[in-house]
Write an enzyme that holds these catalytic residues in place. Structure first.
Site, PDB file in Angstrom:
ATOM      1  CD  GLU A  49      -1.388  -2.178   2.231  1.00  0.00           C
ATOM      2  OE1 GLU A  49      -2.216  -2.830   2.866  1.00  0.00           O
ATOM      3  OE2 GLU A  49      -0.160  -2.379   2.297  1.00  0.00           O
ATOM      4  CG  ASP A 122      -1.683  -3.187   5.918  1.00  0.00           C
ATOM      5  OD1 ASP A 122      -0.484  -3.447   5.768  1.00  0.00           O
ATOM      6  OD2 ASP A 122      -2.096  -2.039   6.169  1.00  0.00           O
ATOM      7  CG  ASP A 124      -6.640  -5.057   7.719  1.00  0.00           C
ATOM      8  OD1 ASP A 124      -6.452  -5.033   6.480  1.00  0.00           O
ATOM      9  OD2 ASP A 124      -6.519  -4.046   8.425  1.00  0.00           O
ATOM     10  CD  GLU A 126     -10.022  -0.688   3.661  1.00  0.00           C
ATOM     11  OE1 GLU A 126     -10.009   0.242   2.843  1.00  0.00           O
ATOM     12  OE2 GLU A 126     -11.068  -1.190   4.099  1.00  0.00           O
ATOM     13  CE1 TYR A 358      -1.841  -3.602   9.323  1.00  0.00           C
ATOM     14  CE2 TYR A 358      -3.635  -4.942  10.182  1.00  0.00           C
ATOM     15  CZ  TYR A 358      -3.180  -3.936   9.346  1.00  0.00           C
ATOM     16  OH  TYR A 358      -4.063  -3.264   8.547  1.00  0.00           O
ATOM     17  NE  ARG A 360      -5.493   0.644  10.446  1.00  0.00           N
ATOM     18  CZ  ARG A 360      -4.438   0.992   9.701  1.00  0.00           C
ATOM     19  NH1 ARG A 360      -3.726   0.041   9.128  1.00  0.00           N
ATOM     20  NH2 ARG A 360      -4.112   2.259   9.525  1.00  0.00           N
ATOM     21  CG  HIS A 405      -5.069 -10.627  12.877  1.00  0.00           C
ATOM     22  ND1 HIS A 405      -5.682  -9.501  12.381  1.00  0.00           N
ATOM     23  CD2 HIS A 405      -5.160 -11.551  11.899  1.00  0.00           C
ATOM     24  CE1 HIS A 405      -6.117  -9.747  11.160  1.00  0.00           C
ATOM     25  NE2 HIS A 405      -5.807 -10.979  10.849  1.00  0.00           N
TER      26      HIS A 405
END
Length: 774
Positions: A49, A122, A124, A126, A358, A360, A405
Site C-alpha cells: 500500500e 495488510d 486484514d 481492508e 500489525y 489493527r 491475529h
C-alpha cells in the site's frame, strides 16, 4: 453478486470472483517516484500500500523483485452518484479515479511483464480488499497471483510469508498457493455498500431539514448519540450533599519513642457493617460532637498479602486509549505513528525494518517465539524472580473479538527503547516505548503488596454512642511487572491507599486525638468522554471495529457535531439537533444494539458463515421506506447556530457561528436585521514548532495575502508564509510546510526532508476508517 463461501481452515484457496465487479479506492493518490525506480525486467512484482512499506520490503527481498506501492486503494465508488444497483443484489459500480490511472497503468505494465505478482497488502479485511481491487484494476490473472500475509515487516516474517504463499511451508494443508480470501472481500463490500446506502440516502434528509453539507452514518451517528446522551445526563444531574469526617490520630508515646500519626476516615456507628453516607451538616455536627468527646482505641488490625496481575498486551483500542492517557495522542495520531513503526524505519546500519507487529488487531495473543524471547529478556534484565512459572495467556471479552491475529508487540524484545533513541523521533520513540513496556510487562510476575486495614473505635462520648473509623495502607513488597509498566487512569484515584505507610499497631492500643473535622462535598455528574473513554464505550457496545475508531472520532468533530473542552467531547447545538432528529425518526441508525448486530453479521460474512447480500436486503427495505416518509413529514430544525461572546461590529449584539460555502464564519445574531460579519481564524491542523499551539491562517490588512501564525499569539510570535500541513515530518516529526502545490518540505532546515505532498499523506494509515462514513 455473491461469491462462494467455502474455504479450508489453514489455506484459503483462490476462489472465483465475479468478473463483472469493478474496483474501488478509499483515497486517490499518485505513486511516488520512490516506488517506481529500479524496475528489474522480468522480475516478480510485489505490491504493497505505501512507499514506506515498499522501501522496507525492497531491502528484505533484494534485487530480484520489483516492489511497487499502490498508495492506498486504486478503485472506489464514485462520489458523484450512489453507484449501487439495489435491484441487482446491491452490485457496486467501482471506478478507477482519474488521479489513480497512472498508478494502475504502471502496475498493469509491471505485472504483465512479471512471472508472479505478490499482493502483500495488510493482513486484514481492508488489505484483502485492496489486493482484490488491484487484481481487477490491473487485470492480473488469478493464476499468477500470490497473496502474501505477514503481521510484522521483518526479514524472517516476510520470507516465511513468501514461502507460505507458494504452499512450500509444512503447515500448509495441501501445498496450494494462497489466493484472495473472498470472504474477507465480501465482508468489506457489505460494509462499504451499507455505509454508502446510509450516507447517500440519509444525508439529503439532513440537508433539507437541518443544514447543507451534513452527513449521517451508521457508526458515527451511534458515537454522536453517546456524546449527546452523556451531556444530557450532565445537564439533568442534581448534586447531592454529603460530608466526610477525618480524624488526625497519634499513637501514644512510649519511652524514647516519638508518637506516630495517622489519618482515619469516619465509617459508621459501632456495629455498622458498611460505611454510611453523612447527608447534611446537622448529622455531621452531631457525629463531630461525639468524636471530640471520645477516647480512641484500635479495635482490629488485619494484614494480608495481595497480588496484582499485569494487563494483556495492546490491541488497537487499548493502544489508542493508553496513548491518549499517557502521551495525549489522539486516536488518529496514535495510528499514524504506529503505522510508521510497523511499516519500517531505518535503524542504524540495518536499513528500514518493522519495529512492531500489525497495529489493527483485536487479539491479545502473542506468538510463542515472542513470549519465549520476552521471558528471556525479563530474566536477564530484572531477575528470574520476575519471570512467572509459566507463560501468560489472555482472553478478550470485547464483542466481536477475533483471535486469529497477534497483539501489538515489538518485533524483537531484544530491541529495547533506549537502543532506538537516536533512530526514532520523539513521537515514534514514546509510542514504541509504550508498546515495548506493555508487551514485556504482560509476561512478568505479579506485583505483591502487604495491605493493612485498621478499624478504630471512638467511645465514651456523653451521648453514649460509639463510632468506628478506618484507615488502610498498602505497601509494595515485590514490584513484579510494575518494575516496567503501570497502566494509566482515565480519572484520578483519590481513594487509593497504595504507598500509604502505617505505624506498627496492635489490637487494643490507645490513640490520642489531635484533630477532627468535617468537609462538605457534593456528588459529581458523570464526566464527559475523553478520546480514551469514548473508544472504550464504543468497544464495550460493539460499535465499529478497532480500525474505525480513529475516523469515528475525527468525523464527528470535522462535521461540527462536537468539539473538545479540556480534552473532553461536548456536543454542539448542531450535533444535538442531528442526533435528536435521527433518534426520533431513524432509531435503528443510532441504536447501539443495531450497530453492534450489524458488526457481528459482517464478522460472520468475513468468516464465511453468512452471505453478504441478505444482510443488506434485510436492512435496506425498511430503511428506504423511512427515508421517503421522513422527507415528507419531518419539520425543519432551527436554532442550531453556536452562540459566542464575540460582539457584532455593527450593532453590538452577540455573534453566532454559521457555516457557509467556504467554511464557518461569525454572523450577527440579529440577522437579517443586521448583516454584521467577521471571519474566523482558520485552523490548519498543524502545530506550532515553538510552543505546540495550533497554526491558524491570517491575512495582511494591506495585501490581503494569507500568512500563518500561532494561535497563542501574542505569547508566541511564530509566523510563516508557507502553508503548514497537518502531517508531521516523516524524519523528525517536526512541522512540514508546502513548498509548491505538489511538494512539501520540513520547516527545520537542519532536517532537510523534502517530498511530494501526496507521498506525505500516503504515509498516514490506509485502512477502514476512511471508508466507514460518507
Amino acid at each position: 453478486m455473491t461469491t462462494g463461501r467455502k474455504k479450508s481452515t489453514t489455506t484459503r484457496k483462490t476462489k472465483k470472483t465475479p468478473a463483472s465487479t469493478k474496483g474501488r479506492s478509499s483515497t486517490a493518490r499518485r505513486s511516488s517516484a520512490a516506488t517506481r525506480s529500479n524496475i528489474v525486467p522480468g522480475g516478480d512484482v510485489v505490491i504493497v500500500e505505501s512507499p514506506a512499506k515498499a522501501r522496507t520490503l525492497s531491502r528484505i527481498l533484494g534485487n530480484g523483485y520489483n516492489v511497487l506501492a499502490s498508495v492506498g486503494h486504486v478503485r472506489d465508488l464514485p462520489k458523484s452518484k450512489l453507484a449501487i444497483d439495489v435491484d441487482a443484489d446491491f452490485a457496486p459500480d467501482y471506478v478507477v479515479p482519474r488521479d489513480k490511472s497512472a498508478v494502475v497503468k504502471e502496475i498493469k505494465a509491471a505485472a504483465s511483464a512479471a512471472g508472479i505478482v505478490y499482493l502483500a497488502t495488510d493482513p486484514d479485511r481492508e488489505g484483502e480488499a485492496i489486493a482484490w481491487h488491484l487484481m481487477h484494476a490491473a487485470a492480473i490473472p488469478q493464476e499468477r497471483i500470490r497473496r502474501v500475509v505477514f503481521h510484522e515487516v521483518t526479514e524472517n516474517a516476510v520470507r516465511r510469508a513468501f514461502e507460505e504463499s507458494e504452499g512450500n511451508d509444512s503447515t500448509e494443508s495441501r501445498g496450494e498457493p494462497r489466493g484472495i480470501d473472498v470472504d474477507l472481500v465480501n465482508a468489506y463490500q457489505a460494509r462499504r455498500v451499507l455505509d454508502r446506502l446510509v450516507g447517500y440516502r440519509l444525508s439529503p434528509v439532513l440537508w433539507s431539514k437541518v443544514r447543507k453539507g451534513l452527513s449521517a452514518g451508521r457508526v458515527q451517528s451511534a458515537a454522536l448519540r453517546l456524546v449527546v446522551e452523556r451531556e444530557a445526563e450532565i445537564d439533568a444531574f442534581v448534586p447531592q450533599e454529603y460530608w466526610e469526617i477525618d480524624a488526625d490520630l497519634a499513637t501514644q508515646a512510649a519511652l524514647a519513642v516519638s508518637p506516630e500519626e495517622l489519618a482515619a476516615r469516619y465509617r459508621s456507628e459501632l456495629g455498622g457493617s458498611r460505611a454510611v453516607v453523612i447527608p447534611n451538616q446537622e448529622t455531621a455536627d452531631r457525629i463531630l460532637e461525639d468524636l471530640r468527646a471520645s477516647s480512641y482505641q484500635i479495635a482490629s488490625v488485619r494484614r494480608r498479602e495481595t497480588t496484582r496481575r499485569p494487563g494483556p498486551p495492546f490491541i488497537t483500542s487499548t493502544l489508542q486509549q493508553e496513548a491518549f492517557r499517557k502521551l495525549r495522542f489522539t486516536a488518529r495520531r496514535t495510528m499514524t505513528v504506529a503505522q510508521q513503526l510497523y511499516e519500517g524505519l531505518s535503524i542504524g546500519n540495518e536499513g528500514p525494518i518493522g519495529l512492531i507487529t500489525y497495529m489493527r488487531t483485536d487479539s491479545t495473543n502473542m506468538a510463542n517465539e515472542a513470549v519465549q524471547e520476552a521471558r528471556a529478556v525479563i530474566g536477564n534484565r530484572y531477575g528470574k524472580d520476575h519471570v512467572p512459572a509459566s507463560p501468560r495467556s489472555f482472553s478478550r471479552r470485547v464483542k466481536g473479538a477475533q483471535e486469529a491475529h497477534e497483539a501489538i508487540r515489538p518485533t524483537s524484545f531484544m530491541r529495547d527503547p533506549d537502543s532506538l533513541r537516536n533512530s526514532l523521533n520523539r513521537e515514534q520513540f514514546n509510542l514504541y516505548q509504550l508498546i515495548w513496556q506493555r508487551a514485556l510487562a504482560s509476561q512478568m510476575a505479579d506485583a505483591k503488596f502487604d495491605q493493612t486495614t485498621v478499624d478504630i473505635t471512638a467511645s465514651g462520648a456523653p451521648s453514649g454512642v460509639s463510632h468506628t473509623l478506618r484507615v488502610s495502607g498498602s505497601i509494595m513488597t515485590f514490584s513484579g511487572y510494575l518494575a516496567v509498566y503501570r497502566e494509566g487512569l482515565d480519572e484520578p484515584d483519590a481513594e487509593s491507599d497504595e504507598g500509604r505507610v502505617l505505624p506498627d499497631m496492635r489490637e487494643g492500643q490507645p490513640l490520642d486525638l489531635r484533630n477532627v473535622a468535617g468537609t462538605q462535598r457534593f456528588t459529581q455528574p458523570p464526566p464527559r468522554f475523553t478520546e480514551a473513554t469514548l473508544i472504550r464505550a464504543l468497544e464495550e457496545r460493539g460499535i465499529g471495529r478497532p480500525s474505525t475508531y480513529a475516523a469515528i472520532l475525527s468525523t464527528i468533530q470535522d462535521r461540527g457535531y462536537v468539539d473538545k473542552a479540556d480534552n473532553r467531547f461536548r456536543p454542539l447545538k448542531l450535533g444535538t439537533a442531528v442526533s435528536g432528529l435521527l433518534s426520533q425518526h431513524f432509531p435503528e441508525i443510532v441504536s447501539f444494539d443495531f450497530t453492534s448486530r450489524i458488526e457481528e453479521e459482517l464478522d460472520d460474512v468475513a468468516r464465511g458463515e453468512r452471505e453478504w447480500v441478505p444482510v443488506l436486503r434485510e436492512f435496506y427495505g425498511p430503511f428506504n421506506e423511512k427515508i421517503d416518509t421522513a422527507q415528507a413529514n419531518i419539520e425543519r430544525v432551527s436554532n442550531i447556530d453556536e452562540e459566542t461572546d464575540e460582539i457584532c461590529p455593527d450593532c453590538g449584539a452577540n455573534m453566532v457561528i454559521k457555516r457557509g460555502r467556504y467554511g464557518p464564519f461569525l454572523s450577527c445574531s440579529r440577522f437579517p436585521e443586521c448583516r454584521g460579519m467577521k471571519r474566523i481564524q482558520k485552523g490548519t491542523g498543524a502545530h506550532c514548532p515553538d510552543c505546540g499551539g495550533e497554526l491558524v491562517q491570517r491575512s495582511s490588512r494591506k495585501s490581503r495575502r494569507p500568512f500563518y501564525g500561532c494561535s497563542n499569539y501574542p505569547n508566541c510570535n511564530f509566523l510563516t508564509n508557507q502553508e503548514p500541513l497537518p502531517q508531521p515530518c516523516p524524519d523528525c516529526s517536526g512541522l512540514v510546510v508546502a513548498s509548491s502545490r505538489t511538494n512539501a518540505t520540513c520547516n527545520d532546515k537542519e532536517c532537510g526532508w523534502q517530498g511530494s505532498r501526496e507521498e506525505l499523506t500516503a504515509e498516514q494509515p490506509q485502512a477502514e476508517p476512511q471508508l466507514v462514513e460518507v
